[in-house]
Motif scaffolding. Structure first.
Motif, PDB file in Angstrom:
ATOM      1  N   TYR A  30       7.572 -11.914 -15.901  1.00  0.00           N
ATOM      2  CA  TYR A  30       7.617 -11.573 -14.474  1.00  0.00           C
ATOM      3  C   TYR A  30       6.313 -12.067 -13.844  1.00  0.00           C
ATOM      4  CZ  TYR A  30      11.879  -8.710 -14.603  1.00  0.00           C
ATOM      5  OH  TYR A  30      13.178  -8.293 -14.696  1.00  0.00           O
ATOM      6  N   ALA A  31       6.325 -12.275 -12.533  1.00  0.00           N
ATOM      7  CA  ALA A  31       5.145 -12.810 -11.845  1.00  0.00           C
ATOM      8  C   ALA A  31       3.962 -11.857 -12.059  1.00  0.00           C
ATOM      9  CB  ALA A  31       5.447 -12.978 -10.364  1.00  0.00           C
ATOM     10  N   TYR A  32       2.872 -12.423 -12.566  1.00  0.00           N
ATOM     11  CA  TYR A  32       1.768 -11.585 -13.073  1.00  0.00           C
ATOM     12  C   TYR A  32       1.156 -10.660 -12.016  1.00  0.00           C
ATOM     13  CZ  TYR A  32      -2.519 -10.218 -15.390  1.00  0.00           C
ATOM     14  OH  TYR A  32      -3.533  -9.473 -15.933  1.00  0.00           O
ATOM     15  N   ASN A  33       0.826 -11.197 -10.853  1.00  0.00           N
ATOM     16  CA  ASN A  33       0.096 -10.377  -9.874  1.00  0.00           C
ATOM     17  C   ASN A  33       0.911  -9.192  -9.406  1.00  0.00           C
ATOM     18  OD1 ASN A  33      -2.213 -11.847 -10.026  1.00  0.00           O
ATOM     19  ND2 ASN A  33      -1.583 -13.256  -8.389  1.00  0.00           N
ATOM     20  N   SER A  34       2.202  -9.418  -9.244  1.00  0.00           N
ATOM     21  CA  SER A  34       3.065  -8.335  -8.792  1.00  0.00           C
ATOM     22  C   SER A  34       3.199  -7.268  -9.894  1.00  0.00           C
ATOM     23  CB  SER A  34       4.416  -8.938  -8.386  1.00  0.00           C
ATOM     24  OG  SER A  34       5.424  -8.002  -8.451  1.00  0.00           O
ATOM     25  N   ILE A  35       3.366  -7.711 -11.125  1.00  0.00           N
ATOM     26  CA  ILE A  35       3.533  -6.755 -12.222  1.00  0.00           C
ATOM     27  C   ILE A  35       2.234  -5.941 -12.421  1.00  0.00           C
ATOM     28  CG2 ILE A  35       2.856  -7.869 -14.439  1.00  0.00           C
ATOM     29  CD1 ILE A  35       6.326  -6.949 -14.205  1.00  0.00           C
ATOM     30  N   ARG A  36       1.113  -6.635 -12.240  1.00  0.00           N
ATOM     31  CA  ARG A  36      -0.199  -5.988 -12.383  1.00  0.00           C
ATOM     32  C   ARG A  36      -0.353  -4.873 -11.334  1.00  0.00           C
ATOM     33  NH1 ARG A  36      -4.720  -6.842  -9.583  1.00  0.00           N
ATOM     34  NH2 ARG A  36      -6.640  -6.168 -10.597  1.00  0.00           N
ATOM     35  N   ARG A  37      -0.005  -5.201 -10.088  1.00  0.00           N
ATOM     36  CA  ARG A  37      -0.097  -4.197  -9.011  1.00  0.00           C
ATOM     37  C   ARG A  37       0.770  -2.982  -9.324  1.00  0.00           C
ATOM     38  NH1 ARG A  37       0.389  -8.243  -5.400  1.00  0.00           N
ATOM     39  NH2 ARG A  37       2.615  -7.854  -5.142  1.00  0.00           N
ATOM     40  N   ARG A  38       1.972  -3.223  -9.827  1.00  0.00           N
ATOM     41  CA  ARG A  38       2.916  -2.121 -10.104  1.00  0.00           C
ATOM     42  C   ARG A  38       2.416  -1.244 -11.246  1.00  0.00           C
ATOM     43  NH1 ARG A  38       6.390  -1.929  -6.083  1.00  0.00           N
ATOM     44  NH2 ARG A  38       5.740  -3.788  -5.016  1.00  0.00           N
ATOM     45  N   ILE A  39       1.837  -1.889 -12.235  1.00  0.00           N
ATOM     46  CA  ILE A  39       1.316  -1.132 -13.379  1.00  0.00           C
ATOM     47  C   ILE A  39       0.197  -0.203 -12.909  1.00  0.00           C
ATOM     48  CG2 ILE A  39      -0.037  -1.373 -15.508  1.00  0.00           C
ATOM     49  CD1 ILE A  39       1.703  -3.867 -16.138  1.00  0.00           C
ATOM     50  N   TRP A  40      -0.701  -0.747 -12.090  1.00  0.00           N
ATOM     51  CA  TRP A  40      -1.806   0.091 -11.602  1.00  0.00           C
ATOM     52  C   TRP A  40      -1.294   1.218 -10.703  1.00  0.00           C
ATOM     53  CZ3 TRP A  40      -6.183   0.938 -13.760  1.00  0.00           C
ATOM     54  CH2 TRP A  40      -6.765  -0.055 -14.541  1.00  0.00           C
ATOM     55  N   HIS A  41      -0.234   0.951  -9.983  1.00  0.00           N
ATOM     56  CA  HIS A  41       0.366   2.001  -9.155  1.00  0.00           C
ATOM     57  C   HIS A  41       0.808   3.171 -10.045  1.00  0.00           C
ATOM     58  CE1 HIS A  41       2.993   3.998  -6.281  1.00  0.00           C
ATOM     59  NE2 HIS A  41       3.919   3.993  -7.225  1.00  0.00           N
ATOM     60  N   ARG A  42       1.457   2.858 -11.143  1.00  0.00           N
ATOM     61  CA  ARG A  42       1.942   3.907 -12.060  1.00  0.00           C
ATOM     62  C   ARG A  42       0.759   4.638 -12.709  1.00  0.00           C
ATOM     63  NH1 ARG A  42       4.831   7.572 -12.334  1.00  0.00           N
ATOM     64  NH2 ARG A  42       5.665   6.468 -10.564  1.00  0.00           N
ATOM     65  N   ILE A  43      -0.307   3.876 -13.063  1.00  0.00           N
ATOM     66  CA  ILE A  43      -1.491   4.488 -13.690  1.00  0.00           C
ATOM     67  C   ILE A  43      -2.098   5.524 -12.733  1.00  0.00           C
ATOM     68  CG2 ILE A  43      -3.877   4.027 -14.426  1.00  0.00           C
ATOM     69  CD1 ILE A  43      -2.844   1.334 -15.528  1.00  0.00           C
TER      70      ILE A  43
END
Ligand SMILES: C[S@@+](CC[C@H](N)C(=O)[O-])C[C@H]1O[C@@H](n2cnc3c(N)ncnc32)[C@H](O)[C@@H]1O
Length: 275
Positions: A30-43
């Motif tokens: 999956y597109a890295y920047n978007s997945i990174r943002r979502r992961i941090w949102h969950r954290i």
């Protein structure tokens, strides 16, 4: 700084690898920047501090995985989203469909079903629904179950009615649903020719041949390699002269199959398989 970014990248790769190996969902491309943002949102939502802490939770707690899935798969949708596309579809594709004895349409990544019910209304108004079968799929089981109900929030109907009219709707939109206090449910006849199924574009194969494929606002979340892989799947799944509809920020240009399609409408991202 670079070292921090490298560490983050490794942690994200390990998390996605763990999810794939334990749960079978493959977000690795999956597109890295978007997945990174979502992961941090969950954290942050779980008041954790690191990606590794989230990994620990996700691997031991399926409920945490379910929540992360919801974050990673963006389900935003609406009825007759980008109405001009539906108008272009009526003008440019419907005449072709009239010449077919039977029509199979695949909505890949259909989310909660708004796009699918929009298509059913359009086909009904164009006198095509009786000879159509609509396959509505998504990787998320939760949204497929919701889509099946044909029930949507009442508060959104004003906007959806506007979209319907802009999309060339020829009736009165309210004739298609029954409203209760907070929601509307579309009439069952619109569901008669729909098939709902869980299908993952990354890990599952083609399951039929289609005259039309809608895959809008899904590929935008994939990296180039994965986009090419999914375009291969669509190319294989389309009949000769089959039509592909993408989202308005997506395009067939620069994909490995660009040469195999002609542009029906470049603004509305409507393409036809010609080779
Ligand atoms: C933003 S919604 C788009 C919905 C609709 N097509 C539209 O344009 O309004 C994206 C959908 O793609 C689904 N999705 C994400 N990854 C997927 C995959 N690998 N296979 C199938 N569906 C996927 C998500 O679950 C989500 O429901």
């Amino acid at each position: 700084m670079e070292e921090l970014e490298d560490r983050e990248k490794v942690e994200i790769q390990l998390l996605l690898e763990g999810i794939y190996r334990l749960y079978g969902y493959d977000f690795r491309n999956y597109a890295y920047n978007s997945i990174r943002r979502r992961i941090w949102h969950r954290i942050h939502a779980m008041k954790l501090k690191t990606i590794s802490a989230l990994q620990d939770k996700v691997l031991h707690d399926p409920e945490c995985m379910r929540l992360l899935m919801k974050d990673l798969m963006i389900h935003v949708t609406e009825m007759f989203r980008d109405p001009e596309l539906f108008l272009a579809f009526r003008r440019r594709v419907v005449p072709l469909l009239h010449t077919y004895p039977f029509i199979r349409i695949w909505h890949a990544g259909c989310s909660t079903g708004e796009e699918v019910f929009s298509m059913a209304v359009l086909l009904h108004e164009e006198g095509l629904y009786h000879k159509s079968r609509i396959y509505a799929t998504d990787a998320s089981e939760d949204v497929i179950n919701q889509a099946r109900t044909g029930t949507f929030p009442l508060r959104k109907m004003q906007d959806y009615t506007k979209n319907y009219l802009q999309a060339g709707g020829t009736g009165s939109f309210s004739q298609y649903y029954t409203a209760t206090e907070k929601s509307v449910t579309f009439h069952p006849f619109l569901k008669e020719n729909m098939v709902f199924a869980q299908h993952n574009l990354v890990t599952d194969r083609s399951f039929n041949e289609f005259h039309v494929i809608f895959c809008r606002n899904v590929l935008i979340y994939f990296n180039k390699e994965l986009q090419d892989q999914v375009h291969e799947l669509f190319y294989e799944s389309l009949t000769p002269f089959g039509v592909l509809a993408l989202g308005n920020r997506e395009s067939i240009n620069f994909t490995t199959h660009a040469e195999n399609y002609e542009v029906l409408d470049s603004r509305e991202k409507l393409y036809r398989k010609v080779k």
